[in-house]
Design a protein around this motif. Structure first.
Motif, PDB file in Angstrom:
ATOM      1  N   LEU A 105      60.650  45.188 -18.083  1.00  0.00           N
ATOM      2  CA  LEU A 105      59.810  44.234 -18.800  1.00  0.00           C
ATOM      3  C   LEU A 105      60.503  43.706 -20.060  1.00  0.00           C
ATOM      4  CD1 LEU A 105      56.260  45.848 -18.527  1.00  0.00           C
ATOM      5  CD2 LEU A 105      56.987  43.665 -17.542  1.00  0.00           C
ATOM      6  N   GLY A 106      61.284  44.552 -20.721  1.00  0.00           N
ATOM      7  CA  GLY A 106      62.018  44.103 -21.897  1.00  0.00           C
ATOM      8  C   GLY A 106      63.019  43.011 -21.553  1.00  0.00           C
ATOM      9  N   LEU A 107      63.729  43.193 -20.457  1.00  0.00           N
ATOM     10  CA  LEU A 107      64.688  42.178 -20.015  1.00  0.00           C
ATOM     11  C   LEU A 107      63.976  40.893 -19.600  1.00  0.00           C
ATOM     12  CD1 LEU A 107      67.089  44.432 -17.915  1.00  0.00           C
ATOM     13  CD2 LEU A 107      67.664  43.234 -20.040  1.00  0.00           C
ATOM     14  N   ILE A 108      62.865  41.034 -18.893  1.00  0.00           N
ATOM     15  CA  ILE A 108      62.111  39.858 -18.442  1.00  0.00           C
ATOM     16  C   ILE A 108      61.549  39.102 -19.638  1.00  0.00           C
ATOM     17  CG2 ILE A 108      60.070  39.110 -17.147  1.00  0.00           C
ATOM     18  CD1 ILE A 108      60.596  41.611 -15.318  1.00  0.00           C
ATOM     19  N   ASP A 109      61.111  39.821 -20.649  1.00  0.00           N
ATOM     20  CA  ASP A 109      60.590  39.166 -21.845  1.00  0.00           C
ATOM     21  C   ASP A 109      61.701  38.395 -22.561  1.00  0.00           C
ATOM     22  OD1 ASP A 109      58.003  38.845 -22.873  1.00  0.00           O
ATOM     23  OD2 ASP A 109      58.434  40.128 -24.592  1.00  0.00           O
ATOM     24  N   ALA A 110      62.907  38.945 -22.552  1.00  0.00           N
ATOM     25  CA  ALA A 110      64.042  38.244 -23.158  1.00  0.00           C
ATOM     26  C   ALA A 110      64.326  36.937 -22.417  1.00  0.00           C
ATOM     27  CB  ALA A 110      65.274  39.140 -23.154  1.00  0.00           C
ATOM     28  N   VAL A 111      64.295  36.983 -21.081  1.00  0.00           N
ATOM     29  CA  VAL A 111      64.488  35.765 -20.285  1.00  0.00           C
ATOM     30  C   VAL A 111      63.398  34.748 -20.623  1.00  0.00           C
ATOM     31  CG1 VAL A 111      64.474  34.792 -17.951  1.00  0.00           C
ATOM     32  CG2 VAL A 111      65.614  36.973 -18.381  1.00  0.00           C
ATOM     33  N   THR A 112      62.168  35.210 -20.688  1.00  0.00           N
ATOM     34  CA  THR A 112      61.035  34.321 -20.953  1.00  0.00           C
ATOM     35  C   THR A 112      61.187  33.631 -22.303  1.00  0.00           C
ATOM     36  OG1 THR A 112      59.581  35.721 -19.616  1.00  0.00           O
ATOM     37  CG2 THR A 112      58.522  34.201 -21.147  1.00  0.00           C
ATOM     38  N   LEU A 150      69.159  38.047 -16.687  1.00  0.00           N
ATOM     39  CA  LEU A 150      68.889  38.006 -15.252  1.00  0.00           C
ATOM     40  C   LEU A 150      69.913  38.825 -14.466  1.00  0.00           C
ATOM     41  CD1 LEU A 150      67.927  34.236 -14.958  1.00  0.00           C
ATOM     42  CD2 LEU A 150      66.409  36.168 -14.463  1.00  0.00           C
ATOM     43  N   GLU A 151      71.153  38.804 -14.902  1.00  0.00           N
ATOM     44  CA  GLU A 151      72.189  39.625 -14.255  1.00  0.00           C
ATOM     45  C   GLU A 151      71.828  41.098 -14.341  1.00  0.00           C
ATOM     46  OE1 GLU A 151      75.968  38.794 -15.962  1.00  0.00           O
ATOM     47  OE2 GLU A 151      76.156  36.811 -15.033  1.00  0.00           O
ATOM     48  N   ARG A 152      71.360  41.526 -15.497  1.00  0.00           N
ATOM     49  CA  ARG A 152      70.998  42.933 -15.664  1.00  0.00           C
ATOM     50  C   ARG A 152      69.762  43.291 -14.853  1.00  0.00           C
ATOM     51  NH1 ARG A 152      70.724  43.813 -21.974  1.00  0.00           N
ATOM     52  NH2 ARG A 152      70.313  45.984 -21.364  1.00  0.00           N
ATOM     53  N   ILE A 153      68.790  42.378 -14.779  1.00  0.00           N
ATOM     54  CA  ILE A 153      67.607  42.621 -13.950  1.00  0.00           C
ATOM     55  C   ILE A 153      68.018  42.815 -12.502  1.00  0.00           C
ATOM     56  CG2 ILE A 153      65.501  41.568 -13.036  1.00  0.00           C
ATOM     57  CD1 ILE A 153      65.249  40.143 -15.788  1.00  0.00           C
ATOM     58  N   ALA A 154      68.901  41.943 -12.016  1.00  0.00           N
ATOM     59  CA  ALA A 154      69.382  42.054 -10.629  1.00  0.00           C
ATOM     60  C   ALA A 154      70.139  43.361 -10.426  1.00  0.00           C
ATOM     61  CB  ALA A 154      70.276  40.863 -10.293  1.00  0.00           C
ATOM     62  N   ALA A 181      55.572  39.636 -14.047  1.00  0.00           N
ATOM     63  CA  ALA A 181      56.165  38.980 -15.215  1.00  0.00           C
ATOM     64  C   ALA A 181      57.399  38.162 -14.836  1.00  0.00           C
ATOM     65  CB  ALA A 181      56.527  40.023 -16.264  1.00  0.00           C
ATOM     66  N   LEU A 182      58.247  38.702 -13.962  1.00  0.00           N
ATOM     67  CA  LEU A 182      59.449  37.959 -13.581  1.00  0.00           C
ATOM     68  C   LEU A 182      59.087  36.725 -12.771  1.00  0.00           C
ATOM     69  CD1 LEU A 182      62.483  37.597 -13.534  1.00  0.00           C
ATOM     70  CD2 LEU A 182      62.562  39.034 -11.480  1.00  0.00           C
ATOM     71  N   PHE A 183      58.168  36.868 -11.816  1.00  0.00           N
ATOM     72  CA  PHE A 183      57.815  35.709 -11.004  1.00  0.00           C
ATOM     73  C   PHE A 183      57.262  34.594 -11.877  1.00  0.00           C
ATOM     74  CE2 PHE A 183      55.055  33.056  -8.464  1.00  0.00           C
ATOM     75  CZ  PHE A 183      55.917  32.695  -7.438  1.00  0.00           C
TER      76      PHE A 183
END
Length: 238
Positions: A105-112, A150-154, A181-183
């Motif tokens: 969620l931390g990574l997804i929030d950064a992308v957002t 996104l690279e790290r999420i993957a 959250a990612l979608f």
């Protein structure tokens, strides 16, 4: 619960909460009333009858005044309520599982955050937000940061399932709060700006294609109208 959830369908943060609510499918006695707000222009306040001051999403309990204004805090609170009711977990049961969920969620929030800020510095529709002081370099930097996250999420995503996480002792992977959250941000980027954030990430493209088939992925009519998205394609060179 008799809670009121104020949202604006076009934004990625409110969208993630709405997607979560559809996936969560609360018991009938757990009332969460969705109230759509209007926003007159980029940077303008979200308005709706009975809405307390603040951005959206906003969760409010009129009887007690209890209010939450951050999407992940809202999801976490509602997930607590769901687990009290004995519903399945969407964030993991063990400390390790929940830590992995928070990491994702931390990574997804950064992308957002990066994807939300980039248009302010490059899309002419959002120029008033920064007083017209736009910067191609800022857009490139923000989108580069988003791609790194996104690279790290993957990289961290579970194998053998389209979803991002597979919890310990789980026979079949289930959709989690991280998936919701990612979608939300991938869908926002595609529909609002025509960006395919999964283009360089096959693992995330698989995820996005699978989640698109879910009921929660359905987009309410008029969420991103053509007259709006025609303007969001007008960018300074970056």
């Amino acid at each position: 619960m008799n809670l009121k959830l104020f949202v604006f369908n076009g934004g990625p943060a409110p969208r993630r909460v709405v997607i979560y609510l559809v996936e969560r499918n609360f018991n009938e006695d757990a009332s969460v009333e969705l109230i759509q707000c209007t926003i007159a222009a980029p940077g303008a306040p979200a308005l709706a009858p009975g809405k307390p001051p603040g951005s959206v999403p906003l969760l409010h309990h009129p009887a007690t005044g209890f209010t939450l204004r951050e999407s992940l805090a809202i999801i976490d609170y509602l997930e607590d309520m769901a687990e009290v009711q004995g519903l399945w977990t969407m964030r993991g049961r063990t400390p390790k599982d929940r830590a992995k969920t928070k990491e994702m969620l931390g990574l997804i929030d950064a992308v957002t955050t990066d994807v939300e800020y980039a248009p302010a510095f490059g899309c002419r529709l959002f120029a008033p937000v920064v007083g017209g002081e736009q910067s191609p370099a800022a857009v490139r930097w923000l989108l580069s940061r988003a791609n790194q996250s996104l690279e790290r999420i993957a990289e961290y995503a579970a194998e053998g399932t389209p979803w991002l996480l597979r919890f310990e002792r789980e026979e079949e992977a289930q959709v989690t709060v991280a998936d919701c959250a990612l979608f939300a941000i991938l869908q926002y980027a595609e529909n609002m700006f025509g960006w395919d954030l999964t283009e360089d990430h096959p693992r995330l493209k698989t995820f996005y294609g699978a989640f698109k088939l879910r009921q929660s992925a359905s987009i309410p009519e008029g969420t991103w109208p053509t007259q709006l998205t025609d303007m969001t394609k007008d960018w300074i060179e970056y």
